[in-house]
Design an enzyme around this catalytic site. Sequence first.
Site, mmCIF file in Angstrom:
data_model
loop_
_atom_site.group_PDB
_atom_site.id
_atom_site.type_symbol
_atom_site.label_atom_id
_atom_site.label_comp_id
_atom_site.label_asym_id
_atom_site.label_seq_id
_atom_site.Cartn_x
_atom_site.Cartn_y
_atom_site.Cartn_z
ATOM 1 N N HIS A 1 -0.136 7.724 -5.088
ATOM 2 C CA HIS A 1 0.264 7.488 -3.701
ATOM 3 C C HIS A 1 0.935 8.741 -3.158
ATOM 4 O O HIS A 1 2.160 8.883 -3.200
ATOM 5 C CB HIS A 1 1.222 6.292 -3.621
ATOM 6 C CG HIS A 1 1.395 5.756 -2.230
ATOM 7 N ND1 HIS A 1 0.881 4.549 -1.835
ATOM 8 C CD2 HIS A 1 2.025 6.267 -1.138
ATOM 9 C CE1 HIS A 1 1.193 4.328 -0.559
ATOM 10 N NE2 HIS A 1 1.882 5.368 -0.121
ATOM 11 N N GLY B 1 4.426 10.999 8.222
ATOM 12 C CA GLY B 1 5.515 11.025 9.194
ATOM 13 C C GLY B 1 5.053 11.033 10.634
ATOM 14 O O GLY B 1 3.978 10.559 10.969
ATOM 15 N N GLY B 2 5.890 11.607 11.484
ATOM 16 C CA GLY B 2 5.644 11.630 12.915
ATOM 17 C C GLY B 2 6.350 10.534 13.673
ATOM 18 O O GLY B 2 6.209 10.427 14.892
ATOM 19 N N GLU B 3 7.155 9.715 12.985
ATOM 20 C CA GLU B 3 7.800 8.581 13.649
ATOM 21 C C GLU B 3 8.811 8.996 14.707
ATOM 22 O O GLU B 3 9.191 8.170 15.549
ATOM 23 C CB GLU B 3 8.490 7.679 12.616
ATOM 24 C CG GLU B 3 7.551 6.864 11.757
ATOM 25 C CD GLU B 3 7.249 7.546 10.426
ATOM 26 O OE1 GLU B 3 6.822 6.840 9.503
ATOM 27 O OE2 GLU B 3 7.438 8.771 10.323
ATOM 28 N N THR C 1 1.520 6.386 8.628
ATOM 29 C CA THR C 1 1.681 5.848 9.983
ATOM 30 C C THR C 1 0.738 6.518 10.964
ATOM 31 O O THR C 1 0.161 5.867 11.843
ATOM 32 C CB THR C 1 3.132 6.079 10.468
ATOM 33 O OG1 THR C 1 4.042 5.633 9.478
ATOM 34 C CG2 THR C 1 3.393 5.346 11.765
ATOM 35 N N TYR D 1 -2.517 3.229 8.276
ATOM 36 C CA TYR D 1 -1.716 2.014 8.485
ATOM 37 C C TYR D 1 -2.487 0.938 9.241
ATOM 38 O O TYR D 1 -2.373 -0.244 8.969
ATOM 39 C CB TYR D 1 -0.450 2.351 9.284
ATOM 40 C CG TYR D 1 0.761 2.713 8.458
ATOM 41 C CD1 TYR D 1 0.638 3.280 7.199
ATOM 42 C CD2 TYR D 1 2.040 2.497 8.954
ATOM 43 C CE1 TYR D 1 1.753 3.619 6.458
ATOM 44 C CE2 TYR D 1 3.164 2.833 8.221
ATOM 45 C CZ TYR D 1 3.016 3.400 6.977
ATOM 46 O OH TYR D 1 4.127 3.728 6.248
ATOM 47 N N LYS E 1 -6.617 1.894 2.361
ATOM 48 C CA LYS E 1 -5.194 1.606 2.523
ATOM 49 C C LYS E 1 -4.929 1.055 3.916
ATOM 50 O O LYS E 1 -5.601 1.424 4.885
ATOM 51 C CB LYS E 1 -4.368 2.881 2.339
ATOM 52 C CG LYS E 1 -2.872 2.660 2.580
ATOM 53 C CD LYS E 1 -2.147 3.939 2.931
ATOM 54 C CE LYS E 1 -0.692 3.618 3.297
ATOM 55 N NZ LYS E 1 0.101 4.826 3.514
ATOM 56 N N ARG F 1 5.497 -1.051 11.932
ATOM 57 C CA ARG F 1 4.582 0.042 12.273
ATOM 58 C C ARG F 1 3.128 -0.307 12.004
ATOM 59 O O ARG F 1 2.234 0.503 12.260
ATOM 60 C CB ARG F 1 4.962 1.300 11.486
ATOM 61 C CG ARG F 1 6.292 1.899 11.875
ATOM 62 C CD ARG F 1 6.770 2.898 10.847
ATOM 63 N NE ARG F 1 7.110 2.234 9.584
ATOM 64 C CZ ARG F 1 7.413 2.886 8.456
ATOM 65 N NH1 ARG F 1 7.397 4.207 8.435
ATOM 66 N NH2 ARG F 1 7.725 2.218 7.375
ATOM 67 N N HIS G 1 5.470 0.156 -2.621
ATOM 68 C CA HIS G 1 6.846 0.201 -2.092
ATOM 69 C C HIS G 1 7.556 -1.139 -2.289
ATOM 70 O O HIS G 1 8.416 -1.512 -1.484
ATOM 71 C CB HIS G 1 6.872 0.574 -0.603
ATOM 72 C CG HIS G 1 6.008 1.718 -0.218
ATOM 73 N ND1 HIS G 1 5.839 2.836 -0.999
ATOM 74 C CD2 HIS G 1 5.255 1.922 0.904
ATOM 75 C CE1 HIS G 1 5.016 3.681 -0.387
ATOM 76 N NE2 HIS G 1 4.646 3.150 0.758
ATOM 77 N N ARG H 1 11.526 -1.705 -2.047
ATOM 78 C CA ARG H 1 12.269 -1.303 -0.849
ATOM 79 C C ARG H 1 13.222 -2.394 -0.370
ATOM 80 O O ARG H 1 14.089 -2.146 0.478
ATOM 81 C CB ARG H 1 11.302 -0.925 0.263
ATOM 82 C CG ARG H 1 10.582 -2.092 0.928
ATOM 83 C CD ARG H 1 9.582 -1.615 1.976
ATOM 84 N NE ARG H 1 10.196 -0.613 2.827
ATOM 85 C CZ ARG H 1 9.541 0.434 3.349
ATOM 86 N NH1 ARG H 1 8.254 0.585 3.099
ATOM 87 N NH2 ARG H 1 10.157 1.297 4.113
#
Length: 387
Positions: free
Chosen positions: A67, A74-76, A105, A136, A161, A168, A229, A232
């Site tokens: 993974h 990123g980019g959030e 994302t 996503y 995936k 998100r 994940h 989490r």
Amino acid sequence: MNCSILNLTLFLQGHVYAPEDLGRQDILVSGTKIVAIAPSISPEDFPGCKCIHLDGAIVCPGFIDQHVHLIGGGGEAGPHTRTPEVRLSRLVEAGVTSVVGLLGTDGITRHPESLLAKTRALELEGISAWMLTGAYSLPSPTITGSIDRDVALIDKVIGVKCAVSDHRSSAPDTSALANMAAQSRVGGLLGRKPGISVFHMGDSPRMLEPLYDILECCDVPITKLLPTHVNRAEPLFQAALEYARQGGFIDITSSIDEPVDPAMAIATALRQNVPLSRITLSSDGNGSQPEFDALGNLTGIGVAGFESLAETVRQLVKVHAVPLEQALCPLTRTVAEFLGLEHKGRLAAGCDADILVLNDALEVNHLWAKGKVVVREKKACVKGTFE
């Protein structure tokens, strides 16, 4: 025998964890493959072969990290928070010899085609690499126009995936998720691939409900649906343990250290009768690590590294008293079996010569990928093309 043509290397007297504990062994490598492992292999039988004296150092398979955001994630918080591409040297210094890339994302400014190019680049630079199509959201971004065609026809694509139980995600309904998983499964059958579906898990109260809905409405095997994940959030982790007890695989993220740190997660799973053969570990390397408040506002962002993989192994052994041969499995044999990589994750005749040497502190000391040395004394001796 002309040993120069065979490109023979003899690793002498390492303490071999294959990952099972074999004790002191010699390992004979020809080119990219292991050809023999035995308590004693005489260099005199192979004149001119290169000998590497290990003097009892710990030897194990190179890590498989399934993974990784190879072209960044990123980019959030806007374009300036897009994380960078992975550097080859960072992967190998963490003991990684095989990697699976994916998108996160951002499936808008990042594309499966770019991920495929990066996957091929890493292969050319010396390690083994595959990828997942999709991102996503659903419908999944693909290369050929469909998930099943990507998996069946593109050599490097082994599954798909998406994201569920996360603010998100694209809030996919059960039929869309089931269709995605079924396409990956059929593409895998046609292309002789694992045909897996990997689910980024958020911390929504729905937890694993979307996966159970898939199992309820279609016939994709539970072993093809991987939640990642899962450490989490504590409720999600407990739900994941039950999922594994029912026969599914679960993937723990080494770069998530709270609320359930990865070593604690694996040790807890073992104590709660989750089979070791159902637990994998991955880094989420080069992915973003955003932090959100209760209203969904971004409050901070970081980048996941790869050092947490070996650190998890160390913590399992030194803090939780898990035998090394077990601690290595989620990064070697178990993940290789899940991904259908027959020649990875083990040290045995016929397997790829992905050989990791750990020091007494269980730190990455030396590494060979497909028979080529890539790390010496903790430092990469190979670099990516533009490093």
